[in-house]
Design a protein around this motif. Structure first.
Motif: not given
Length: 426
Positions: A248-269, A289-296
């Motif tokens: 299987h192949v899964a392609l993630i568009r970079f521009g959509g990554l920030s929306k996913v992270v913001d939707a879940m309230g940020g991630v720790n990086l 740090h707790q990173a939002d979508g743009g920082m992630a």
């Protein structure tokens, strides 16, 4: 920093251990307890009395005269010869009065509990049916939302399930997306091979974006193959490198990554250095740090300020995807319908999958990624012999892979025989 030139140049034939386009052959409780009924103790039949199944035991001793009870037509034995209640499971002989009464009370309790048990059983059945209906609805909803492309080859399968995970730079104008106007189209700058064997450790291996491959008779970096020749060609290149089928192949568009992270309230990086990189937009102070979508997003794109270059970026990409996966499986996200819906919707909008993938494949992929990223997984990158190899001026600096070691590595990963830990290049 490795840079390429668009000017032509004499191509240098790479060593013979470069990946070949010819695919090599595939390698291969205890049973439930029966409910017991307590019966009254009966005298043992005398040795001369015949005993057969269902026969009543012979009375021992002199029988006493029977008397009638007041208001009843039944004949009741005298107390001295009265037997304890039989076959009701409530008494058993000695201390008849006390034990029989206690048994009667217990029996009443059982009778009272039966409707409760029945109600609970019906309630659980209703809940289960509701979950099935919701799961079925979610199944069809997700499958209807999936964006699919022809990405798979007809290579024979192996003994494991392998996902090719791609992060695509679509030149969307966001920070770090790549603003060089001399480079057109898109690049798959994130290439990960996720392998889940039938038994053993799951693995997540990065493929350097500048890995040298040969496509249609000319040398190029592997991150340009999908743009020049299509996703099937990129899948085929990965199968040549690993020696095994991509399921299987899964392609993630970079521009959509920030929306996913913001939707879940940020991630720790975490990154152990101070960074101020204008090309990626990453501004970072040493530590976690707790990173939002743009920082992630900037975290996964930054490479020019990283002493390890692309290899360091690959490490941070694995860390970011692992953090997103772990956060998505937390109860605060998974069991919150609103948050889960937002994360799922944002994820599906930024995702492209192969022509055979479905909702169950995505769930298995997430679980395999979580397993590979854990302490019992195998992570790292492909093995290489030269991280700064120049086949010609047109291609520029590339990473020359060690085909023999990579073939051996993936044979072990597919068989599940590789020990957990870190593998590959830097």
């Amino acid at each position: 920093m490795r840079t390429g030139s668009d000017q032509g140049g004499q191509e240098q034939e790479p060593p013979s251990f470069m990946p070949s386009r010819h695919r090599r052959p595939e390698t291969a409780a205890s049973a439930p307890a029966a409910s017991a009924r307590h019966s009254s103790r009966q005298p043992e039949p005398p040795s001369f009395s015949p005993s057969s199944r269902g026969a009543q035991p012979a009375q021992v001793g002199r029988p006493r005269a029977a008397r009638r009870t007041s208001g009843s037509s039944r004949t009741t034995p005298m107390p001295a010869a009265q037997a304890a209640p039989s076959g009701n499971g409530w008494g058993n002989g000695g201390n008849r009065g006390h034990r029989v009464n206690r048994g009667l009370r217990s029996g009443n309790a059982l009778v009272r509990r039966h409707p409760v048990r029945r109600f609970i059983g019906i309630l659980l059945l209703v809940i289960l049916m509701a979950l099935v209906v919701l799961a079925g609805g979610g199944w069809f909803w997700i499958n209807a939302r999936l964006n699919r492309e022809q990405m798979l080859t007809d290579a024979p399968g192996s003994g494991a399930t392998t996902w090719l995970l791609l992060g695509s730079d679509q030149r969307d104008g966001s920070p770090g997306a790549g603003q060089d106007t001399s480079i057109t189209g898109f690049r798959t700058d994130t290439i990960l091979v996720l392998t889940k064997p039938r038994h053993g450790a799951a693995s997540l291996i990065s493929v350097p974006r500048d890995s040298l491959v040969k496509e249609d008779g000319r040398y190029m970096k592997i991150n340009a193959v999908a743009y020049t020749s299509g996703y099937r060609s990129l899948t085929s290149q990965i199968e040549d490198i690993t020696g095994h089928k991509v399921d299987h192949v899964a392609l993630i568009r970079f521009g959509g990554l920030s929306k996913v992270v913001d939707a879940m309230g940020g991630v720790n990086l975490c990154y152990d250095a101070d960074v101020n990189d204008p090309r990626s937009g990453m501004v970072w102070s040493k530590g976690c740090h707790q990173a939002d979508g743009g920082m992630a997003l900037a975290f996964t794109r930054m490479r020019y300020s990283d002493p390890k270059g692309d290899f360091g970026r690959a490490e941070r990409q694995r860390q970011a995807i692992s953090a997103i996966t772990s956060k998505a499986l937390q109860p605060s996200v998974l069991l919150n319908p609103v948050t889960a819906g937002k994360v799922l919707s944002a994820g599906l909008d930024s995702l492209v999958v192969d022509e055979r993938a479905n909702a169950i494949d995505l769930v298995r992929m997430v679980l395999a990624f979580r397993s590979a990223s854990g302490p019992k997984g195998v992570t790292g990158s492909l093995y290489w012999t030269n991280p700064n190899y120049f086949p010609n001026r047109r291609v520029g600096s590339t990473v020359l892979l060690d085909q023999a070691r990579n073939t051996e590595l993936f044979d072990q990963l597919v068989q599940g025989s590789h020990e957990p830990g870190t593998v590959g290049g830097i």
